[in-house]
Design a protein around this motif. Structure first.
Motif, short mmCIF file in Angstrom:
data_model
loop_
_atom_site.label_atom_id
_atom_site.label_comp_id
_atom_site.label_asym_id
_atom_site.label_seq_id
_atom_site.Cartn_x
_atom_site.Cartn_y
_atom_site.Cartn_z
N PHE A 1 42.96 47.03 57.27
CA PHE A 1 43.56 47.89 56.24
C PHE A 1 43.50 49.35 56.65
O PHE A 1 44.36 50.15 56.26
N GLY A 2 42.48 49.74 57.42
CA GLY A 2 42.44 51.10 57.94
C GLY A 2 43.63 51.40 58.83
O GLY A 2 44.24 52.47 58.75
N LEU B 1 42.85 47.42 47.29
CA LEU B 1 43.05 46.02 47.67
C LEU B 1 42.25 45.68 48.92
O LEU B 1 41.57 44.64 48.98
N GLY B 2 42.29 46.55 49.91
CA GLY B 2 41.56 46.29 51.15
C GLY B 2 40.07 46.25 50.95
O GLY B 2 39.38 45.37 51.49
N SER B 3 39.54 47.19 50.16
CA SER B 3 38.09 47.20 49.92
C SER B 3 37.66 45.97 49.14
O SER B 3 36.60 45.38 49.42
N ALA B 4 38.48 45.55 48.17
CA ALA B 4 38.13 44.38 47.37
C ALA B 4 38.20 43.10 48.21
O ALA B 4 37.29 42.25 48.16
N LEU B 5 39.26 42.95 49.01
CA LEU B 5 39.38 41.75 49.84
C LEU B 5 38.26 41.66 50.87
O LEU B 5 37.72 40.58 51.12
N GLY B 6 37.92 42.79 51.46
CA GLY B 6 36.83 42.78 52.42
C GLY B 6 35.51 42.38 51.79
O GLY B 6 34.73 41.63 52.38
N THR B 7 35.28 42.86 50.58
CA THR B 7 34.03 42.52 49.89
C THR B 7 34.01 41.06 49.48
O THR B 7 32.99 40.37 49.65
N ILE B 8 35.13 40.57 48.96
CA ILE B 8 35.21 39.16 48.55
C ILE B 8 35.05 38.23 49.74
O ILE B 8 34.42 37.18 49.65
N PHE C 1 34.39 50.50 47.16
CA PHE C 1 35.42 50.29 46.14
C PHE C 1 35.33 51.38 45.07
O PHE C 1 36.36 51.95 44.67
N LEU C 2 34.12 51.68 44.62
CA LEU C 2 33.95 52.70 43.58
C LEU C 2 34.27 54.09 44.12
O LEU C 2 34.84 54.93 43.39
#
Length: 489
Positions: free
Chosen positions: A20-21, A43-50, A85-86
């Motif tokens: 995503f970067g 979206l990228g931060s959430a997908l990476g965390t999930i 994400f935050l």
């Protein structure tokens, strides 16, 4: 040898964050909508965390033992992913206000996050070095992202110069450890003789390099200037993300290398005392709220180092004995991250354009002018203080308990003294907000409206602070499970 499917699954968060970067940079010439890039970054931060769930379900080593995917790295990927994400959620309005480019900012955040994830999973020191550099180089640029600000440029330069020295110490320490053990893999160092002077010197240099990243005294000199000059969302990231990743690597070293545990006890004892006093005494004389929170971050690194001293002491009796001290560190990192993110997000909003309103006087009468924001900031400060019914209380309590159980009575007493010192400057901000009248100029200004995304960040941080302060057991039960701490029995 090509990577197999399991290898890719075990580094999937880093692949997504890096992907995503690159993606936001590729879209930059073709898309002008700022909301699009913010959505893509979220979206990228959430997908990476999930995707970190795959780490816990597909545990094991990856790429020939360079990466260790287990519940321990899963916890830190969740923590780092939540922080990022935050930060992204709160950074959008700030970047719009300061008229700064979004794609480059989000790309740098993603690359820094990938480096933090590698640090948390590294089972080999050169792999950890790559993660450290990936995170550090991105952070140097982020610190100076406000290019029209002299303070921001100064913070970037200081961070780069001092960070380069720290990296050199870290890399030279790796070389010495390799010379003593014949390997840079942590698993193969388990049988190393702790009496080797070369090994001791190598671990000492590694400690210097990581001590810089966690802002431990006397390596903390960069922290106040860098935190003050960097864009405040970046400061929020620095205060929680890289610090957690560096502590994760230190914990993994303790789990894997008994020789390191035996040698570093007094080093951590001294570092904890120096760091607590350097942070709290420095914060006492600050009139700049952002700079005060920077010194506060140093002090809290000292509290965590108290638990490290307890770990090194208890680990000599067996890993099971050290488990509560390990858990205290993990719980503290989680509660600290939420509180610092919330506090710096409020400071970011009240700073105004150009971050000109950071003085303590600018917060006078805030309880009457903006009661909700003042209440949120008060909650975060009370949690940093360690007041009951906040996550910070249990964070300090578990560390204090670990120190007492380790018979480190003097260290526990010094920690209690520092908590009392910290109470002064935290309560001073609350007194100014609720018991001091604002100046005529401040009183005449229109109350600042907080964007929806910022309110969401503050709500998550506040709910987490209270929830973990009332119900800490679910988190503790999770971090105390044997698989989380590398098979503690």
């Amino acid at each position: 040898m090509f990577p197999v499917r399991e290898d890719l699954l075990r580094v999937m968060p880093e692949l997504i964050w890096c992907g995503f970067g690159v993606l936001v940079m590729l879209f930059q010439p073709f898309v002008r909508s700022r909301h699009f890039f913010t959505f893509l970054a979220l979206l990228g931060s959430a997908l990476g965390t999930i995707s970190a769930v795959g780490i816990s379900r597909c545990g094991g080593t990856a790429f020939g033992g360079l990466i260790q995917a287990d519940s321990f790295s899963f916890f830190f990927h969740l923590l780092i992913g939540l922080v990022v994400f935050l930060v992204i959620l709160a950074a959008g309005p700030y970047l719009d206000r300061e008229r700064l480019a979004l794609p480059e900012f989000y790309a740098l955040v993603f690359f820094a996050t990938a480096g933090m994830g590698i640090l948390a999973s590294a089972q080999e020191l050169l792999t950890a070095f790559i993660g450290l550099e990936l995170s550090s180089i991105s952070s140097y640029v982020l610190a100076g992202y406000r290019r029209d600000s002299l303070k921001s440029s100064e913070s970037s330069l200081k961070y780069f110069l001092l960070g380069s020295f720290a990296t050199a110490f870290f890399l030279y320490g790796i070389a010495l450890v390799y010379g003593a053990t014949g390997s840079t893999n942590l698993s193969r160092m388990a049988e190393a003789d702790p009496a080797q002077n070369l090994l001791r010197l190598g671990f000492s240099l590694i400690l210097i390099g990581l001590g810089f990243k966690v802002a431990a005294a006397p390596f903390q000199i960069w922290t106040p200037d860098v935190y003050e000059g960097a864009p405040t969302p970046v400061t929020a990231l620095f205060s929680a993300g890289p610090k957690a990743a560096a502590f994760a690597l230190l914990l993994r070293i303790f789990i894997s290398v008994p020789a390191a545990t035996q040698y570093w006890f007094w080093a951590f004892w001294v570092l904890a005392v120096l760091t607590m006093f350097a942070g709290n005494l420095g914060a006492l004389v600050q009139s700049n709220v952002k700079r005060m929170l920077a010194y506060s971050s140093i002090a809290h690194a000292g509290y965590i180092l108290v638990a490290f001293a307890a770990v090194t002491f208890l680990a000599q009796e067996g890993r099971a004995a050290a488990a509560p001290a390990y858990a205290a560190i993990l719980f503290y990192l989680l509660s600290y991250a939420l509180v610092k993110l919330g506090a710096f997000t409020i400071v970011s909003q009240f700073g105004g354009e150009g971050e000109k309103h950071l003085s303590l006087d600018d917060y006078a009468g805030l309880g009457q002018r903006q009661p909700v924001a003042a209440a949120a900031l008060g909650l975060f400060l009370l949690s940093l203080l360690g007041l009951p019914v906040t996550a910070g209380f249990f964070g300090k309590f578990y560390i204090f308990k670990a120190a007492v159980n380790s018979h480190l009575i003097w260290l526990a007493i010094l920690m209690a003294i520092n908590s009392v010192i910290g109470a002064y400057y935290y309560l001073r901000v609350i007194v100014v907000m609720y018991m001091r009248d604002p100046s005529a100029e401040v009183a005449a200004t229109t109350p600042m409206r907080f964007p929806l995304s910022v309110n969401l960040v503050l709500a998550i941080a506040a709910i987490g602070t209270i929830l973990f302060g009332v119900l800490p057991n679910p988190v503790l039960n999770f971090v105390l499970q044997p698989t989380l701490l590398g098979g503690l029995k």
